[in-house]
Design a protein around this motif. Structure first.
Motif, PDB file in Angstrom:
ATOM      1  N   ALA A  49      40.044  47.008  48.221  1.00 53.31           N
ATOM      2  CA  ALA A  49      39.897  45.928  47.242  1.00 53.31           C
ATOM      3  C   ALA A  49      38.541  46.001  46.549  1.00 53.31           C
ATOM      4  O   ALA A  49      38.439  45.820  45.323  1.00 53.31           O
ATOM      5  CB  ALA A  49      40.079  44.572  47.919  1.00 53.31           C
ATOM      6  N   ILE A  50      37.498  46.277  47.327  1.00 55.56           N
ATOM      7  CA  ILE A  50      36.158  46.393  46.746  1.00 55.56           C
ATOM      8  C   ILE A  50      36.091  47.583  45.804  1.00 55.56           C
ATOM      9  O   ILE A  50      35.525  47.499  44.705  1.00 55.56           O
ATOM     10  CB  ILE A  50      35.107  46.509  47.866  1.00 55.56           C
ATOM     11  N   VAL A  51      36.670  48.708  46.214  1.00 54.02           N
ATOM     12  CA  VAL A  51      36.705  49.883  45.344  1.00 54.02           C
ATOM     13  C   VAL A  51      37.418  49.553  44.039  1.00 54.02           C
ATOM     14  O   VAL A  51      36.916  49.849  42.947  1.00 54.02           O
ATOM     15  CB  VAL A  51      37.401  51.058  46.058  1.00 54.02           C
ATOM     16  N   ALA A  52      38.582  48.937  44.132  1.00 52.67           N
ATOM     17  CA  ALA A  52      39.354  48.608  42.931  1.00 52.67           C
ATOM     18  C   ALA A  52      38.585  47.667  42.016  1.00 52.67           C
ATOM     19  O   ALA A  52      38.593  47.831  40.780  1.00 52.67           O
ATOM     20  CB  ALA A  52      40.695  47.983  43.334  1.00 52.67           C
ATOM     21  N   GLU A  53      37.904  46.695  42.597  1.00 53.47           N
ATOM     22  CA  GLU A  53      37.117  45.750  41.791  1.00 53.47           C
ATOM     23  C   GLU A  53      35.998  46.458  41.038  1.00 53.47           C
ATOM     24  O   GLU A  53      35.748  46.161  39.855  1.00 53.47           O
ATOM     25  CB  GLU A  53      36.535  44.664  42.694  1.00 53.47           C
ATOM     26  N   HIS A  54      35.340  47.401  41.693  1.00 53.09           N
ATOM     27  CA  HIS A  54      34.278  48.146  41.014  1.00 53.09           C
ATOM     28  C   HIS A  54      34.842  48.992  39.879  1.00 53.09           C
ATOM     29  O   HIS A  54      34.286  49.012  38.774  1.00 53.09           O
ATOM     30  CB  HIS A  54      33.528  49.033  42.012  1.00 53.09           C
ATOM     31  N   LEU A  55      35.936  49.691  40.134  1.00 52.47           N
ATOM     32  CA  LEU A  55      36.519  50.532  39.092  1.00 52.47           C
ATOM     33  C   LEU A  55      36.954  49.691  37.896  1.00 52.47           C
ATOM     34  O   LEU A  55      36.730  50.075  36.734  1.00 52.47           O
ATOM     35  CB  LEU A  55      37.708  51.318  39.648  1.00 52.47           C
ATOM     36  N   GLU A  56      37.579  48.567  38.157  1.00 53.56           N
ATOM     37  CA  GLU A  56      38.006  47.687  37.065  1.00 53.56           C
ATOM     38  C   GLU A  56      36.810  47.180  36.271  1.00 53.56           C
ATOM     39  O   GLU A  56      36.869  47.084  35.039  1.00 53.56           O
ATOM     40  CB  GLU A  56      38.825  46.523  37.632  1.00 53.56           C
ATOM     41  N   LYS A  57      35.730  46.887  36.977  1.00 53.88           N
ATOM     42  CA  LYS A  57      34.517  46.424  36.296  1.00 53.88           C
ATOM     43  C   LYS A  57      33.963  47.498  35.361  1.00 53.88           C
ATOM     44  O   LYS A  57      33.390  47.190  34.315  1.00 53.88           O
ATOM     45  CB  LYS A  57      33.462  46.053  37.351  1.00 53.88           C
TER      46      LYS A  57
END
Length: 385
Positions: free
Chosen positions: A36-44
């Motif tokens: 989830a943290i990885v996905a949030e960073h990529l989306e950002k």
């Protein structure tokens, strides 16, 4: 500005991310928070994100300038079932689980590379960021591939990087051909007959059988295999009994077999089974052998290994690159990805300290800008081929 310098400008943020991941480790296929943290960073960063490949895997897709080439970069996310023995302020908060292999650092380096590429967009084609679950013997790469990784996100090449705590610091190591060994995991279950410890003649002692079989298995490498071919048989678990005065009913041996050669791999498995059958017959016991193919040989593609060394030389200098390093008997399931797609795996030396899978291990944060810069430059250079 070089990618190393640019990434160093936000290295503090990446280090904070790495230490947060270290404090909250998750075992293979349970990397819910991490993914989830990885996905949030990529989306950002404005990267297209796909979740849930191979259960908890994440894939990011970033378009550069018009181009047909697609370059994959992979990092592993899972931790190990080890109780951390450091006193770090960011030590594991999850009992019995820690990042003892540096996957927290690998994940952070790939996040750093993704940020750099998203901000600069100085590449042709497409970058595909693969954040893989369950590398530690649970088949995460195979799970992602079975889930359609390369059908849904085709790549022309794929690259991965692993920290090397034995050092030398900042030295990049790769090679064409076999880089890491295949591994079979085994469980050997011995069933004898329980008895009172004072009356052994009434039982069939599985502990005597287990210890004898364990010793005999060490002769496979020394007496059955070609001495010019590498093999390692390691018994890592012995389980039997629960009382001082009871000969138990059963015993259990477990461990791994490491090889580079397919014929030798088959021979070692055959000899383990033959020895087990012999001990069962000799003692009147029952012995079951479960031998499982867990890792394939990691075989770097020649062109991609050469390219990896050239890119590392550009970034780090000739004296920091070993383009023909010695193969290692450890195993890595990136092997399944480079079996499906041309690619290369490499090691990046850290400040020497406790080794991988050690309860005192901690990832060397000074590697983050170096590893992230290498991964980013791979996309910039190889997308133009």
């Amino acid at each position: 500005m070089s990618p190393i310098d640019r990434i160093r400008s936000y290295a503090d943020e990446l280090t904070a991310l790495r230490r947060d991941l270290h404090a909250h480790p998750e075992i293979g296929f349970e990397e819910v928070r991490t993914s989830a943290i990885v996905a949030e960073h990529l989306e950002k960063f404005g990267i297209e994100v796909h979740r849930g490949l191979g259960k908890t895997g994440v894939v990011g897709v970033l378009q550069g300038r018009p181009g047909k080439r697609r370059i994959g970069l992979r990092a592993d996310m899972d931790a190990l079932p080890i109780t951390e023995e450091t006193n770090l302020p960011y030590r594991s908060t999850t009992p019995g689980t820690m990042h003892a292999c540096g996957h927290d650092g690998h994940t952070t380096m790939l996040v750093g590379a993704a940020r750099y590429l998203a901000e600069t967009r100085d590449f042709d084609g497409t970058a595909v960021f693969v954040f893989q679950p369950a590398e530690e013997g649970l088949g995460g790469a195979r799970a992602m591939i079975a889930d359609g990784l390369f059908e849904r996100f085709p790549v022309d090449e794929i690259y991965a990087l692993h920290n090397a705590p034995q050092g030398p610091h900042g030295v990049f190591q790769t090679r064409a051909g076999p880089m890491m060994a295949a591994a079979d995991f085994f469980d050997i279950r011995i069933t004898g007959r329980g008895a009172h410890a004072a009356m052994p003649q009434q039982g069939i002692d599985p502990i005597v059988i287990a210890t004898g079989l364990a010793q005999a298995m060490q002769s496979i490498v020394s007496r059955n295999s070609d001495p010019l071919k590498a093999a390692v048989v390691s018994i890592t678990q012995v389980h039997a009994g629960a009382a001082y005065n009871v000969i138990p009913e059963g015993a259990h041996l477990a461990g791994t077999v490491r090889t580079f050669d397919a014929g030798l791999r088959k021979l070692v498995g055959q000899r383990i089974r033959e020895l087990a059958q012999g001990f069962a017959a000799a003692y009147g016991a029952t012995i079951e052998v479960d031998l499982r193919d867990v890792f394939s040989v990691l075989d770097n593609s020649a062109e991609q290994a050469r390219a990896a060394a050239e890119i590392a030389t550009e970034l780090f200098g000739t004296d920091k690159v070993d383009a023909d390093t010695i193969p290692r008997m450890g195993s890595e399931d990136f092997a399944d990805m480079v079996a499906a797609v041309p690619g290369a795996y490499a090691w990046l030396g850290a400040t020497p300290g406790p080794g991988l899978h050690n309860a005192s291990f901690d990832f060397d944060d000074s590697l983050i800008p170096l590893g992230a810069a290498y991964l980013a430059r791979v996309v910039e250079r190889r997308a133009r081929v």
